[in-house]
Enzyme design. Structure first.
Site, PDB file in Angstrom:
ATOM      1  CG  ASP A  26      -2.038   0.761   0.664  1.00  0.00           C
ATOM      2  OD1 ASP A  26      -1.904   1.819  -0.180  1.00  0.00           O
ATOM      3  OD2 ASP A  26      -3.054   1.422   1.868  1.00  0.00           O
TER       4      ASP A  26
HETATM    5  C1  BGC Z   1      -4.705   3.257   0.111  1.00  0.00           C
HETATM    6  C2  BGC Z   1      -5.058   2.656  -0.722  1.00  0.00           C
HETATM    7  C3  BGC Z   1      -5.166   2.899  -2.104  1.00  0.00           C
HETATM    8  C4  BGC Z   1      -3.662   3.787  -2.211  1.00  0.00           C
HETATM    9  C5  BGC Z   1      -3.478   4.466  -3.944  1.00  0.00           C
HETATM   10  C6  BGC Z   1      -3.632   3.696   0.215  1.00  0.00           C
HETATM   11  O1  BGC Z   1      -3.551   5.769   0.541  1.00  0.00           O
HETATM   12  O2  BGC Z   1      -5.619   2.737   1.323  1.00  0.00           O
HETATM   13  O3  BGC Z   1      -6.355   1.828  -0.528  1.00  0.00           O
HETATM   14  O4  BGC Z   1      -5.098   2.517  -3.199  1.00  0.00           O
HETATM   15  O5  BGC Z   1      -3.624   4.643  -1.109  1.00  0.00           O
HETATM   16  O6  BGC Z   1      -3.774   5.715  -3.947  1.00  0.00           O
END
Ligand code: BGC
Length: 748
Positions: free
Chosen positions: A255
């Site tokens: 993530d």
């Molecule tokens: C989120 C993800 C997301 C990623 C990219 C993170 O803060 O938890 O779900 O895909 O950011 O934006």
């Protein structure tokens, strides 16, 4: 080496030609170009596709292109406008995850997946960061709206359908967040402490089903730890369980901004670090050079990256159009959204609206400022949102002009005020539509409205999103203003024998027990995507009979969930402490104790027979169904379950059939949905369940176990409405479990 474009035949040749620096580069994303712009919450880069969440690194010498990862899950999250062009790049806003799961219709979800996959490809992206599929452990999780259910089988099956749909378009899905990411508070560091049984049977089960049934190109590891170990650096989770046990052959990516021990992540099988920092490249190089990271581990990850890249449209030089068929996709979202709506109450057949109801008084700010989706990276920049006013008007039902004018004057004012106030939600203003405070409607106004309207609709809106959990007060529960509005409108309209309908425009569960008596009908519309108002109108007018069912329990009080005791109190948004100079440091929760173990959702409420407002699996229809000829028999390593459903009412409709195995926590083991049955028509549904899905964890012997014996399967209209049962003898089923993720388990 001659730059020869990467292809399926030359992966090994390219791998052996790569320098250590190039290998390290490929495992670390291309970085964020401007951190918190108008794009995704955590990702926002301007290269290749503006507003997409991230890119991988290009290595021209070896013909390795960059690939683009865009956010989902409710549609493609990219910037709708770009510098230097008048062209727009709006993406279709599909129903949020919970709404899709509430259809219990895997074919429809697959169709949505196809449309999302198509937009991903036509907007020049290669991988979409979805579906979101963490378990609804507790109603207060701020991202429940992106996720599917409190039940792992339903989550897994719906996610698998979504992945198949997306990947049918030649782009990759990236189910997330693996795993146990069921809270937003302190999400980047929290240690989720739970029993091995709850971990396996609840939190991992959905991912397992999804992996086995759809083979996603990639999976996103979560920020949190599980029993002390960050998921991103857990060999047991990412390699032993995900790959060896379940057969996953794709890429695991982190993530965003979840920087951990880089070398440990590579060894664990976390192939790609996103969005990517130069320091991580250096970490890999240094660790290989000093002997702490075997080059073989690096090569394994690089090989998987090359295998991923070779499948992408960008590698195939696909000439994307930037013009997906938005009109066709709007039709897909309209139908799906209606099918996911759940009718909770319909006294005296209030719905569908009788033909004599021509004019409606529309109360509630969200009737006009309708929520299509949630906040954060999961929001979509849609070309428009059909609100309830427009949906009803287009369906030939007028709204009373005076009340409408009042709300329409209030909304711009309230929006400006919200932006001016220094509320933490400010952060989200560009990441979706925030919740405006309700407008106080005077008694005089209600008394006047009832003279002009044939019925009242009150929309109750709730907004939630990434980085912030919900509160019980004024979020799960209604606010004092909302209570007042409901009771006053109800009193005045009922005095005149005019019906009161409540539309719930929320991504997650709200309290209903204290106010449901004020309403003649309650429809949960969720956050149904850009066509929302039309979809609600399709249900209210009877164009479509409601067939959605709840994918989570609606408790009487939030505290009825045992997990509420251990659910952290929501903290500030500035949870991203690890970023330098980012926000104000906050107190961290550090760990969440899953003391409730398996007592999650209906497993708890049904086993201890605790009263609920509406049970898991519940939803009314405009017609009635009869269940007959139930049967259960074993065929090879599967159980075949079948039942015949007959429409016994006067209208057409679809029925969701749920099968619960009557042992232990009586888990859901199968479900199916009929086609639209005309009155008197019937359909026999057959469901196949692998014996593996019936087994539970036998921790003492490190295995999955279904003891041989006779089992009863209940065919039900909800988890508390069993209509038929069938029994069958089953042989024992066992399968070894290779990793248990106990506290303090060592890595590798
Ligand atoms: C989120 C993800 C997301 C990623 C990219 C993170 O803060 O938890 O779900 O895909 O950011 O934006």
């Amino acid at each position: 080496m001659q730059a020869q474009l990467l292809n399926t035949e030359n992966i090994e040749t390219i791998l052996s030609a790569m320098t250590l620096e190039e290998k390290a580069q490929l495992l670390v994303g291309g970085g964020n170009d401007g951190f918190a712009g108008s794009g995704a919450m955590m990702g926002n880069q301007k290269k290749l596709v503006a507003g997409a969440a991230g890119i991988t690194v290009e290595i021209p010498r070896l013909g390795i292109p960059s690939v683009v990862l865009t956010d989902g899950p409710a549609g493609v999250h990219i910037d709708p406008t770009r510098e230097g062009t008048e062209e727009t790049f709006y993406a279709t806003g599909f129903p949020i995850g919970t709404a899709l799961a509430s259809t219990w219709n895997t074919e429809l979800v697959e169709q949505v997946g196809q449309a999302i996959g198509n937009e991903t490809r036509e907007y020049g992206c290669d991988i979409i960061l979805g579906p979101g599929m963490n378990l609804h452990r507790n109603p207060l999780c701020g991202r429940n709206f992106e996720y599917y259910s409190e039940d792992p089988l339903l989550s897994g099956k719906i996610a698998a359908a979504m992945v198949r749909g997306i990947q049918s378009q030649g782009v990759g899905a990236c189910p997330k967040h693996f795993a146990v990411n069921s809270q937003e508070s302190d999400r980047t560091k929290v240690d989720e402490r739970l029993s091995v049984q709850a971990l396996r049977e609840l939190y991992l089960r959905g991912f397992e089903i999804m992996v086995r049934e759809s083979q996603p190109w990639s999976v996103m590891s979560s920020y949190n730890r599980i029993n002390g170990e960050f998921t991103q650096q857990s060999y047991a989770l990412l390699t032993t369980i995900l790959r060896r046990e379940w057969g996953f052959d794709g890429v695991v990516l982190t993530d965003w901004t979840g920087v951990r021990n880089t070398a440990m992540q590579v060894s664990a099988g976390n192939d790609l670090m996103m969005p990517g920092y130069p320091r991580q490249v250096e970490d890999i190089i240094a660790a290989v050079r000093n002997g702490t990271l075997p080059i073989a581990d690096v090569d394994t990850c690089v090989r998987r990256m090359l295998q991923l890249i070779v499948r992408t449209p960008r590698c195939k030089k696909y000439p994307y159009s930037n013009h997906p068929d938005l009109a066709a996709h709007a039709a897909v979202t309209r139908q799906n959204a209606a099918e996911g709506m759940v009718l909770l109450k319909n006294d005296g057949d209030t719905l569908p609206l009788r033909p004599e109801i021509r004019t409606i008084a529309l109360f509630g700010v969200n009737s006009y400022d309708f929520f299509s989706g949630g906040l954060g990276s999961g929001c979509v920049h849609t070309p428009y949102v059909v609100d309830l006013l427009t949906g009803l008007t287009d369906a030939g039902i007028a709204a009373t002009p005076a009340l409408t004018a009042l709300y329409q004057a209030y909304i711009p004012f309230a929006t400006l005020k919200l932006r001016a106030d220094k509320d933490p939600l400010m952060w989200f203003l560009d990441q979706g539509q925030p919740k405006l405070p309700e407008m106080e409607v005077s008694e005089q106004m209600i008394n006047s409205e009832v003279q002009h309207a044939d019925a009242a609709i009150i929309t109750l809106g709730r907004q939630a999103g990434e980085g912030l959990d919900r509160t019980i007060e004024d979020d799960f529960n209604l606010t004092a203003e909302e209570h007042r509005l409901l009771s006053r409108v109800s009193e005045v309209f009922r005095r005149e024998r005019k019906p009161v309908i409540v539309v719930v425009n929320s991504g997650s569960v709200i309290e209903t027990a204290s106010w449901q008596a004020y309403a003649d009908a309650i429809l949960v519309a969720w956050q149904p995507g850009e066509e929302g108002g039309n979809s609600v109108a399709d249900i209210l007018t009877g164009k479509i009979s409601p067939s959605g069912k709840l994918t989570m329990t609606w408790p009487v009080a939030c505290s009825d969930h045992p997990s509420t005791r251990n659910f952290p109190k929501p903290m500030s948004l500035y949870d991203y402490k690890e970023r330098e100079n980012w926000g104000t440091p906050i107190e961290f929760v550090h760990y969440t104790d899953h003391a409730e173990g398996m007592d999650v959702g209906y497993r708890y409420f049904n086993t201890c027979k605790r009263p609920v407002a509406y049970p898991f699996g519940f939803g009314l229809s405009y017609t009635t169904f009869e269940y007959s000829r139930p049967s259960a028999k074993r065929q090879g390593d599967e159980v075949l379950l079948s039942v015949t459903i007959r429409n016994t009412g006067a209208r057409s409709g679809k029925e969701v059939v749920q099968v619960y195995m009557q042992s232990g926590y009586s888990p859901l083991v199968a479900f199916a949905k009929t086609r639209d049955l005309q009155p008197g028509e019937n359909e026999t549904l057959t469901m196949r369940v692998p014996l593996r899905y019936l087994a539970s964890l036998d921790e003492a012997n490190s295995q999955w176990l279904l003891p041989s014996g006779e089992y009863t399967f209940a065919f039900a209209a909800s988890s508390r409405d069993i209509r038929q049962t069938a029994k069958t003898k089953l042989p024992a089923f066992t399968e070894p479990v290779h990793a248990v993720l106990l506290p303090n388990q060592t890595n590798k």
